[in-house]
Scaffold this active site. Sequence first.
Site, PDB file in Angstrom:
ATOM      1  N   ASP A   1      36.128  17.621  69.325  1.00 25.70           N
ATOM      2  CA  ASP A   1      35.045  18.627  68.610  1.00 25.70           C
ATOM      3  C   ASP A   1      35.407  18.752  67.151  1.00 25.70           C
ATOM      4  O   ASP A   1      36.290  19.362  67.107  1.00 25.70           O
ATOM      5  CB  ASP A   1      34.437  19.609  69.367  1.00 25.70           C
ATOM      6  CG  ASP A   1      33.318  20.248  68.813  1.00 25.70           C
ATOM      7  OD1 ASP A   1      31.970  19.762  68.755  1.00 25.70           O
ATOM      8  OD2 ASP A   1      33.610  21.465  68.084  1.00 25.70           O
TER       9      ASP A   1
ATOM     10  N   HIS B   1      20.148  11.865  61.366  1.00 19.16           N
ATOM     11  CA  HIS B   1      21.407  11.935  60.620  1.00 19.16           C
ATOM     12  C   HIS B   1      22.236  10.926  61.219  1.00 19.16           C
ATOM     13  O   HIS B   1      23.512  11.358  60.769  1.00 19.16           O
ATOM     14  CB  HIS B   1      21.795  13.463  61.282  1.00 19.16           C
ATOM     15  CG  HIS B   1      20.672  14.332  60.918  1.00 19.16           C
ATOM     16  ND1 HIS B   1      19.925  14.873  61.633  1.00 19.16           N
ATOM     17  CD2 HIS B   1      20.438  15.298  59.782  1.00 19.16           C
ATOM     18  CE1 HIS B   1      18.960  15.805  61.359  1.00 19.16           C
ATOM     19  NE2 HIS B   1      19.422  16.209  60.169  1.00 19.16           N
TER      20      HIS B   1
ATOM     21  N   GLY C   1      34.191  21.355  65.345  1.00 15.17           N
ATOM     22  CA  GLY C   1      34.115  22.533  65.101  1.00 15.17           C
ATOM     23  C   GLY C   1      35.268  23.313  65.705  1.00 15.17           C
ATOM     24  O   GLY C   1      35.946  24.213  65.190  1.00 15.17           O
TER      25      GLY C   1
END
Length: 581
Positions: A558, A223, A560
């Site tokens: 991050d 990915h 998230g």
Amino acid sequence: MTRTKKLINAPEDIISEAIEGMVGAHPEMLRVAGATGRAVVAVDGPRDGKVGVVVGGGSGHEPAFAGYVGRGLADAAAVGNVFASPSPEQIMDAARAVDGGAGVLFLYGNYTGDVMNFDMAAEECEAMGTPARALAVTDDVASAPKGREAERRGIAGDVFVFKVAGAAADAGRDLDACLAAARAANDATRSMGVALSACSMPQTGKPNFEIGADEMEIGMGLHGEPGMRRGPLEPADAVAAELMAPILDDLGLDAGDEVALLVNGLGATGLLELYILHRKVAAILRERGVRIHHSRVGEFATSLEMAGASVTVMKLDADLKALLDAPCRSPALSVAGALEPAGTLTARHGGGARRGASVDRSQLASGGAVDASLFRDLMRAAGAAIHERRDWLSELDGVIGDGDHGVTMDIGWTAVARALDEAGDETVSESCERMARAFLDAVGASSGPLYASAFRRAGEAVSDRLDLDARAMVAWIEGMATGIQSRGGAQIGDKTMIDAWLPAAAKARAALSSGGDLDACLDAACQGARSGRDYTAEIESRRGRSAKLGARSLGHMDPGAASAHLMLEAIRDAARRALGA
């Protein structure tokens, strides 16, 4: 930054259109099953008395995963969004379509989102009386050292594991024997890759990461996750030798051993270069006295348009060799040989809408400023904030992950917004359950199970309320944090969204204890989320795809945690506008 060019229509339609095109190109092999439209099933694979083999993962790796659906291989593939796991419901569409009464075997790459979503599907299979087993492929030697094989990613080694499991099932082995064969294949398979250029998400049109024109990344993930090291581009023979060294060491290959070999292109590397790599890899094996039983060279597990390649080696024993050589027929892989006539499959599963329990509103507490209608408006505001900052969130993720966080969250919240438009006069708790289902069905990935669990737990926390006051809003925020943590298991300091959600809940609770009103509690939650978000830039990642980076994750926020802060700020600001705070 230059935008990339792709032959697509609307980005939101790429998966459905690709599936339609693939099935239309191979109608003799493939069909689509289930309400989600994401289960690609073998026309002549599933049958009564046979273990159903379901593979799956994110799109963008074509021909994986649906390309390996066919007789003697996988019976079905659950197709996720680009670089994102399929959702449990998409996986269940595949499972229901292949259930021949002998159980279902799930196979997928070892990524957090895939593990969570396939685990949830396996639990649902067991609940409906279908035995289920699951195996995460872990062939990427670059992603964890020897002795920690269970932490490794699954990359092109998927192909060998799928082939072995499919042959075992086609031969009539039972569920546990099929799992054992797949596990033996996984244990005998090692891969290593190199990237020469970035790929780009269709929704953003921007490279997921930056790499110099004269650089390469050894050990990069499928990915675009950063690998073991970055350095100057080297000649093909030197690259092949560097890829093979850890594979040889890990497998412990000796003179007289026999292997299967896969030289795989990552999307933008032609056969000319792949054959040059194969030439050197074969020479390295020959010098060791290792015999190649057979080689495959081409694109088997790609990363959109990334330039680069991977090498996969499977150490063979008699059983693995026989299963690899067994005949199969799929769009991406076929082995010559006679296949028995297709059998019949008895329909075992009916449809039916999911219904929730009715709510006795007379028993619910009231008096809060945020009624159910306003609550839904606050949720829409959170989704709008994610949509507005989608590209920024994906850019953050591109530095330490796979670059899809903003895209994934936007897909989830778009589904939530559509679902809330059908909410009618639902209670807050009922709307939370609606949001959970919508997010999970739309997203999959790791965000799907995490936020579905969050919405459900938050809804449960306020299930005694007709509306939300300050105390209930704090309970809702705490429920979000608890739901995410209970599903994902992350702790403060792991560099995840929990680093924002837990401080947000703690600050909101402290404000409430100090006599704060609704606005004060929401503002405190935003402050906690912001401090947690900023803290993630100071620490190394310990969970998820970025955990492989070590010190290279320092200095990067991050994504998230960043999205958690965005959502809470949007909720606070929308509440202020509505209530005049």
